[in-house]
Design an enzyme around this catalytic site. Structure first.
Site, PDB file in Angstrom:
ATOM      1  N   HIS A   1       5.083   7.642   7.103  1.00 55.87           N
ATOM      2  CA  HIS A   1       5.922   6.912   8.075  1.00 55.87           C
ATOM      3  C   HIS A   1       5.285   6.802   9.474  1.00 55.87           C
ATOM      4  O   HIS A   1       5.840   7.185  10.487  1.00 55.87           O
ATOM      5  CB  HIS A   1       7.380   7.388   8.098  1.00 55.87           C
ATOM      6  CG  HIS A   1       7.664   8.830   8.362  1.00 55.87           C
ATOM      7  ND1 HIS A   1       7.173   9.510   9.447  1.00 55.87           N
ATOM      8  CD2 HIS A   1       8.435   9.719   7.694  1.00 55.87           C
ATOM      9  CE1 HIS A   1       7.634  10.748   9.432  1.00 55.87           C
ATOM     10  NE2 HIS A   1       8.390  10.907   8.373  1.00 55.87           N
TER      11      HIS A   1
ATOM     12  N   HIS B   1      15.811  20.170   1.609  1.00 55.82           N
ATOM     13  CA  HIS B   1      15.653  19.041   2.538  1.00 55.82           C
ATOM     14  C   HIS B   1      15.724  17.752   1.723  1.00 55.82           C
ATOM     15  O   HIS B   1      15.055  17.643   0.682  1.00 55.82           O
ATOM     16  CB  HIS B   1      14.280  19.208   3.215  1.00 55.82           C
ATOM     17  CG  HIS B   1      13.921  18.185   4.233  1.00 55.82           C
ATOM     18  ND1 HIS B   1      14.828  17.381   4.873  1.00 55.82           N
ATOM     19  CD2 HIS B   1      12.699  17.838   4.742  1.00 55.82           C
ATOM     20  CE1 HIS B   1      14.192  16.599   5.729  1.00 55.82           C
ATOM     21  NE2 HIS B   1      12.901  16.838   5.665  1.00 55.82           N
TER      22      HIS B   1
ATOM     23  N   GLU C   1      14.795  14.667   2.579  1.00 53.92           N
ATOM     24  CA  GLU C   1      13.844  13.579   2.836  1.00 53.92           C
ATOM     25  C   GLU C   1      13.084  13.269   1.533  1.00 53.92           C
ATOM     26  O   GLU C   1      12.731  14.188   0.778  1.00 53.92           O
ATOM     27  CB  GLU C   1      12.865  13.943   3.964  1.00 53.92           C
ATOM     28  CG  GLU C   1      12.083  12.711   4.411  1.00 53.92           C
ATOM     29  CD  GLU C   1      11.350  12.871   5.735  1.00 53.92           C
ATOM     30  OE1 GLU C   1      11.314  13.981   6.297  1.00 53.92           O
ATOM     31  OE2 GLU C   1      10.807  11.838   6.212  1.00 53.92           O
TER      32      GLU C   1
ATOM     33  N   ASP D   1      10.161  12.705   0.485  1.00 54.81           N
ATOM     34  CA  ASP D   1       8.917  13.359   0.051  1.00 54.81           C
ATOM     35  C   ASP D   1       9.216  14.644  -0.736  1.00 54.81           C
ATOM     36  O   ASP D   1       8.368  15.144  -1.465  1.00 54.81           O
ATOM     37  CB  ASP D   1       7.951  13.638   1.213  1.00 54.81           C
ATOM     38  CG  ASP D   1       8.588  14.335   2.391  1.00 54.81           C
ATOM     39  OD1 ASP D   1       9.791  14.178   2.608  1.00 54.81           O
ATOM     40  OD2 ASP D   1       7.867  15.047   3.121  1.00 54.81           O
TER      41      ASP D   1
ATOM     42  N   HIS E   1      13.685  19.600   9.673  1.00 56.09           N
ATOM     43  CA  HIS E   1      13.348  18.365  10.368  1.00 56.09           C
ATOM     44  C   HIS E   1      14.489  17.347  10.368  1.00 56.09           C
ATOM     45  O   HIS E   1      14.517  16.396  11.155  1.00 56.09           O
ATOM     46  CB  HIS E   1      12.081  17.841   9.663  1.00 56.09           C
ATOM     47  CG  HIS E   1      11.710  16.447   9.819  1.00 56.09           C
ATOM     48  ND1 HIS E   1      11.403  15.619   8.782  1.00 56.09           N
ATOM     49  CD2 HIS E   1      11.568  15.707  10.945  1.00 56.09           C
ATOM     50  CE1 HIS E   1      11.073  14.438   9.216  1.00 56.09           C
ATOM     51  NE2 HIS E   1      11.158  14.458  10.515  1.00 56.09           N
TER      52      HIS E   1
ATOM     53  N   ASP F   1       9.735  21.994   5.555  1.00 55.90           N
ATOM     54  CA  ASP F   1       8.765  21.330   6.446  1.00 55.90           C
ATOM     55  C   ASP F   1       8.157  22.283   7.492  1.00 55.90           C
ATOM     56  O   ASP F   1       7.070  22.024   8.022  1.00 55.90           O
ATOM     57  CB  ASP F   1       9.454  20.197   7.230  1.00 55.90           C
ATOM     58  CG  ASP F   1       9.531  18.902   6.436  1.00 55.90           C
ATOM     59  OD1 ASP F   1       8.890  18.795   5.383  1.00 55.90           O
ATOM     60  OD2 ASP F   1      10.259  18.003   6.890  1.00 55.90           O
TER      61      ASP F   1
ATOM     62  N   TYR G   1       0.532  18.025  12.805  1.00 55.66           N
ATOM     63  CA  TYR G   1       1.799  17.932  12.074  1.00 55.66           C
ATOM     64  C   TYR G   1       2.985  18.139  13.022  1.00 55.66           C
ATOM     65  O   TYR G   1       3.945  17.374  13.026  1.00 55.66           O
ATOM     66  CB  TYR G   1       1.796  18.982  10.966  1.00 55.66           C
ATOM     67  CG  TYR G   1       3.033  19.044  10.117  1.00 55.66           C
ATOM     68  CD1 TYR G   1       3.134  18.303   8.953  1.00 55.66           C
ATOM     69  CD2 TYR G   1       4.092  19.875  10.476  1.00 55.66           C
ATOM     70  CE1 TYR G   1       4.272  18.376   8.160  1.00 55.66           C
ATOM     71  CE2 TYR G   1       5.229  19.944   9.687  1.00 55.66           C
ATOM     72  CZ  TYR G   1       5.313  19.203   8.533  1.00 55.66           C
ATOM     73  OH  TYR G   1       6.436  19.285   7.751  1.00 55.66           O
TER      74      TYR G   1
ATOM     75  N   HIS H   1       4.410  21.607   2.783  1.00 55.64           N
ATOM     76  CA  HIS H   1       3.214  20.791   3.002  1.00 55.64           C
ATOM     77  C   HIS H   1       2.027  21.673   3.384  1.00 55.64           C
ATOM     78  O   HIS H   1       2.144  22.532   4.267  1.00 55.64           O
ATOM     79  CB  HIS H   1       3.422  19.801   4.158  1.00 55.64           C
ATOM     80  CG  HIS H   1       4.484  18.780   3.925  1.00 55.64           C
ATOM     81  ND1 HIS H   1       4.387  17.787   2.980  1.00 55.64           N
ATOM     82  CD2 HIS H   1       5.676  18.577   4.544  1.00 55.64           C
ATOM     83  CE1 HIS H   1       5.468  17.025   3.017  1.00 55.64           C
ATOM     84  NE2 HIS H   1       6.273  17.486   3.956  1.00 55.64           N
TER      85      HIS H   1
HETATM   86 FE1  FEO Z   1      10.954  16.034   6.540  1.00 54.19          FE
HETATM   87 FE2  FEO Z   1       8.373  16.764   4.425  1.00 54.19          FE
HETATM   88  O1  FEO Z   1       9.960  15.922   4.961  1.00 54.19           O
END
Ligand code: FEO
Length: 387
Positions: free
Chosen positions: A23, A77, A79, A81, A144, A163, A191, A222
């Site tokens: 993004h 989370h 999101e 991903d 996040h 995250d 990041y 991640h």
């Molecule tokens: Fe906020 Fe890795 O997604």
């Protein structure tokens, strides 16, 4: 690839070697979507991955579970991903109970048809025993997203940090001690700058919460799993969230006919006379906004140059400033410069960005008509020199 990271915790996530845009964040080294399985009396999956990798992910789960089944899925989370492969996992294991907070359930219900999903809502601080291990859930709102939470295994002193403390970084390594600390901290800074920076207050709240936990492994969502450099990474977050800046100047600019470029060069020459000042130059013809944010996050001084173009600034400069404004950098001292043909609207526009970001203004902006004179270049040199 599956990796056993503790006696009964397995990494079953995906390395996305090829992703270059997250993004708007330029992920030059790819990324990973870490997901884990805890094998216990009841098996639990911690988070999922991007839907594009569902086949490899499902195979990893199947190979890890063997003849056993999946009893719980924790969604820390929503999101995509981490959640967009969830529906495929649930299709395969329809009896698995999905553990998440109410906000997460609400968000997932907007992304998916969750009519047949078996939710069990967990509240902040709540726990669930799955055999030898007990899972503890802690909300970390806005780090996040509003529904974000982390899951903690006290018996193993292991935090599934989602995250938090991650890096968009795919490498052949799994753990932080396999990588150089410089690389780890650079990727973590990039990041934080591009993902976490807008949420400083919430990061401080999260750090307070994490302080109460004994943590020896950070199994993040991640990048590299942390074992050796947990304190260094926590300290990085604390510094950024508190707006602690270095003696560092970032010069962000673009030019049309080399006039603003000449101005930038004089300014940089002056800055270079300051022995202990770190200097980073972001010429926007060749520098992505991701790097601008990465360099700006810990810099005390931000210098921005653009010529006037069509009663505005160059689109590259507007883009970098708009991006920075959204990220809400803290405690900056700023200065605007650039050339113009008809009107010095450029420095006015740049200053408006500075004001919206609550930057302190170092000096009145310097602008020049068409081409900088010796006097203009000299004044910029002096501004740099006398910082
Ligand atoms: Fe906020 Fe890795 O997604």
């Amino acid at each position: 690839m599956i990796k056993n990271i503790t006696q009964n915790v397995y990494l079953v996530g995906i390395k996305d070697w090829n992703v270059r845009d997250f993004h708007g964040y330029e992920t030059q080294n790819g990324s990973t979507y870490n997901s884990y399985i805890i094998k216990d009396k009841k098996n639990a999956l911690i988070d999922s991955v991007k839907y594009l990798f569902k086949d490899e992910f499902l195979k990893n789960i199947l190979d890890t579970l063997g003849a056993t089944t999946l009893d719980y899925i924790v969604c820390n989370h929503a999101e995509p991903d981490h959640s967009s492969a969830l529906s495929y996992v649930i299709e395969k294991y329809p009896n698995a109970i999905l553990l998440c907070n109410q906000k997460c359930k609400d968000t997932l219900s907007l992304y998916f048809d969750t009519t047949n999903w078996k939710f069990q809502i967990v509240k902040d601080g709540e726990s669930l025993n799955i055999g030898d291990n007990t899972l503890y859930f802690y909300d970390t709102p806005m780090v996040h997203w509003p529904e974000s939470m982390v899951t903690y295994l006290p018996k193993q002193k292991l935090l599934f940090s989602m995250d938090i403390l991650g890096q968009h970084y795919a490498s052949s390594y799994t753990f932080d001690y396999e990588e150089s600390l410089d690389t780890l901290l650079y990727e973590a800074r990039k990041y934080y700058a591009n993902i976490v920076m807008p949420y400083s207050r919430q990061v401080l709240n999260t750090l307070e919460k994490l302080k109460k936990l004994e943590i020896e492994i950070v199994a993040n969502s991640h990048g590299l799993i942390l074992k050796k450099y947990i304190n260094e990474m926590l300290s990085l977050y604390s510094d950024f969230a508190n707006g602690k800046n270095k003696e560092k100047a970032v010069i962000i600019y673009d030019s049309m006919w080399q006039s603003t470029d000449k101005m930038a060069r004089s300014l940089i020459d002056g800055l270079m006379t300051n022995k202990d000042l770190e200097i980073k130059v972001c010429n926007l013809k060749t520098t992505h906004n991701t790097i601008v944010a990465t360099e700006a996050i810990d810099a005390k001084y931000i210098f921005v140059g653009s010529p006037t173009l069509n009663s505005n600034i160059l689109p590259t400069v507007a883009s970098a400033l708009t991006y920075l404004e959204g990220l809400k950098p803290l405690n900056k001292i700023a200065f605007a410069f650039g050339s113009y043909g008809w009107a010095p609207i450029n420095v006015k526009k740049i200053t408006e960005y500075f004001e919206r970001m609550n930057f302190s203004i170092l000096k009145e902006p310097v602008s020049c008509k068409f081409k900088p004179t010796k006097e203009v270049l000299s004044s910029l040199y002096e501004i740099g020199k006398n910082l």
